[in-house]
Design an enzyme around this catalytic site. Structure first.
Site, PDB file in Angstrom:
ATOM      1  N   GLU A 134       0.884  -1.167   0.000  1.00 37.34           N
ATOM      2  CA  GLU A 134       0.000   0.000   0.000  1.00 37.34           C
ATOM      3  C   GLU A 134       0.915   1.209   0.000  1.00 37.34           C
ATOM      4  O   GLU A 134       1.627   1.462   0.980  1.00 37.34           O
ATOM      5  CB  GLU A 134      -0.915  -0.022   1.229  1.00 37.34           C
ATOM      6  CG  GLU A 134      -2.086   0.934   1.128  1.00 37.34           C
ATOM      7  CD  GLU A 134      -1.795   2.268   1.786  1.00 37.34           C
ATOM      8  OE1 GLU A 134      -1.530   3.239   1.038  1.00 37.34           O
ATOM      9  OE2 GLU A 134      -1.837   2.347   3.014  1.00 37.34           O
ATOM     10  N   LEU A 135       0.932   1.927  -1.119  1.00 45.04           N
ATOM     11  CA  LEU A 135       1.967   2.929  -1.362  1.00 45.04           C
ATOM     12  C   LEU A 135       1.394   4.348  -1.395  1.00 45.04           C
ATOM     13  O   LEU A 135       0.373   4.631  -0.788  1.00 45.04           O
ATOM     14  CB  LEU A 135       2.706   2.576  -2.655  1.00 45.04           C
ATOM     15  CG  LEU A 135       3.237   1.135  -2.711  1.00 45.04           C
ATOM     16  CD1 LEU A 135       3.870   0.836  -4.062  1.00 45.04           C
ATOM     17  CD2 LEU A 135       4.216   0.865  -1.579  1.00 45.04           C
ATOM     18  N   CYS A 137      -2.051   8.767   3.267  1.00 42.58           N
ATOM     19  CA  CYS A 137      -1.931   8.386   1.858  1.00 42.58           C
ATOM     20  C   CYS A 137      -3.208   8.674   1.081  1.00 42.58           C
ATOM     21  O   CYS A 137      -3.161   8.836  -0.138  1.00 42.58           O
ATOM     22  CB  CYS A 137      -1.535   6.923   1.732  1.00 42.58           C
ATOM     23  SG  CYS A 137      -2.584   5.810   2.683  1.00 42.58           S
TER      24      CYS A 137
END
Length: 475
Positions: free
Chosen positions: A244-245, A278
């Site tokens: 999960e970037l 994010c």
């Protein structure tokens, strides 16, 4: 560190300091483990897997349920640890602890739903049976911005599936990881099933995770650059990978939306965790007809946000994680202003009084942002809201999709047909339609393109830790 059921120091005796980002002061020190510690932890997890994988789903579910109960009991202690170590306001820290506990409860329940299937055969004497079994030792790397919930979002499903775990938490927030592990231990997780390695330099740990043949799955949350590197190394050794970037979320306000309502939502989600999320919106596309009302409401609300220590009453903006984060935000704002953007509010470092001891940047609204500016392309991870105007729906969709990222996107509209067009047309894994919190332990979380691989939460989250086995039986 916690390895093979025992708390331990680094064999070298090395330690590193944990800092309070609101004051710059050292809270305490923790062991500085290296590749050797990671290898010991992996060996312990591999040994424990041989018995843990044979426990029943009901046994694993009971442990996770006890962990949930303990996390709720210790919510205030965990939240205060988080605010001191990570910086987020105490109210937000309490919310995160609850969110983290929700993953333990969800996967306690989901553990019992690891169903197999039978498949019809063309042969009368043949039967196909499919079952799902734990992948093995899981190496997990978690970030500093959500230092409790990102652990439970990985460890919860791994344990539910029957896997064992080695965790490397972010070097900025090891204390939250330690407190979370104490909960899992007290809940009855057997020795060796969970292992914790703290380290100042993550590179040797990542190298061991990616190359050690006993590790069968790597799960990582963090930057896209690091995720690409780790995924490449892990793939070279045929390991399962989920990442999960980064994100670069668009926030789209159409002409039929209520611009005041949309601006309130934009302020709430953009400045959550001081913009260090994010799924935080980085590009606010506002229809020309809604521009004035949206900008006026947004800037008015942002200018009133109070910065300071998360323990202070009324504080909504905590510190950034370190000086480098402040420098990045300042650089993006200065670049945008130099290229013609208007700084509507904020736009400076905060150094007055006690703020000068920490890593603070004023909550900022920029107007007139365009593609020539760094902030238009780069993820900010800070308290800056760039506003861009548009006139055409098709143009707005193209602009929103014009990014290497694809994690979250937000749409404000009262037109159901437009909402459906945006939901289907946006190239992102998570879409909030008039909704600034489209996340839950029960819902799949993850991105497209360079925002990651795989999903966390929901039934998909359990599947990330399972292998599929098929048996053909001739009878």
């Amino acid at each position: 560190m916690f390895i093979a059921g025992a708390w331990s120091e680094a064999k070298s005796g090395a330690e590193f300091g944990v800092l309070n980002p609101a004051t710059g002061e050292e809270i305490t020190t923790v062991p500085d483990g290296g590749q050797e510690a990671a290898k010991r932890a992996i060996d312990a997890a591999h040994a424990a897997f041989q018995s843990w994988k044979h426990t029943t789903a009901y046994q694993r579910a009971e442990i996770l349920r006890r962990a949930y109960d303990l996390m709720i009991e210790r919510k205030e202690h965990l939240a205060r640890t988080m605010t001191e170590e990570q910086g987020k306001p105490i109210k937000a820290a309490r919310t995160e602890v609850q969110y983290g506990a929700d993953y333990l409860l969800w996967f306690a329940e989901e553990a019992k739903r690891n169903y197999g299937e039978t498949i019809p055969s063309a042969r009368a004497d043949q039967r196909f049976i499919v079952l799902h079994q734990p992948v093995g030792v899981v190496a997990a790397i978690t970030p500093w911005n959500y230092p409790v919930s990102m652990i439970t979002r990985k460890v919860g499903p791994a344990l539910a599936a029957g896997c064992t775990v080695v965790l490397k938490p972010a070097e900025a927030t090891p204390l939250c990881a330690i407190e979370t592990f104490k909960i899992l231990i007290d809940a009855g997780v057997p020795d060796g099933v969970i292992n914790l390695v703290t380290a100042l330099d993550p590179k040797p740990i990542g190298e061991e995770f990616c190359t050690n043949p006993k590790v069968r799955k790597l799960t990582f949350t963090g930057s896209t650059a690091v995720g690409r590197m780790l995924a490449g190394k892990a793939a070279a050794n045929m390991k399962r990978v989920s990442c999960e970037l980064g994100g670069h979320a668009p926030f789209m306000v159409f002409k039929d939306a209520d611009p005041v309502h949309a601006a309130k939502g934009a302020q709430a989600v953009k400045f959550l965790n001081t913009g260090q999320a994010c799924i935080s919106p980085n590009r606010m596309y506002v229809h020309k007809s809604a521009e004035d009302a949206f900008l006026s409401t947004l800037s008015s609300r942002v200018s009133k946000l109070k910065a300071g220590s998360g323990f202070e009453e009324g504080v909504a903006i905590g510190p950034l994680v370190n000086p480098a984060a402040v420098d990045k935000v300042a650089r993006q704002v200065e670049d945008a202003a130099a290229k013609g953007a208007e700084i509507v509010t904020g736009g400076k470092r905060l150094t007055e009084g006690d703020l000068g001891r920490g890593y603070f940047y004023a909550p900022t609204v920029l107007h007139g942002v365009d593609p020539s500016m760094d902030i238009y392309r780069e993820e900010t991870f800070g308290p800056v809201a760039p506003v861009i105007t548009f006139e055409d729906e098709e143009e707005a969709l193209a602009l929103a999709n014009d990014t290497e990222y694809g994690l979250a996107a937000y749409v404000y509209t009262r037109d159901i047909t437009r909402a459906m067009r945006m939901f289907e047309g946006l190239e992102f894994g998570i879409i909030g339609i008039n909704d600034i919190n489209p996340t839950s332990a029960a819902a799949p979380f993850g991105g497209w393109k360079n925002s990651g691989l795989g999903r966390e939460g929901a039934r998909e989250g359990l599947g990330e830790y399972l292998e599929t086995k098929m048996g053909g039986f001739s009878i």
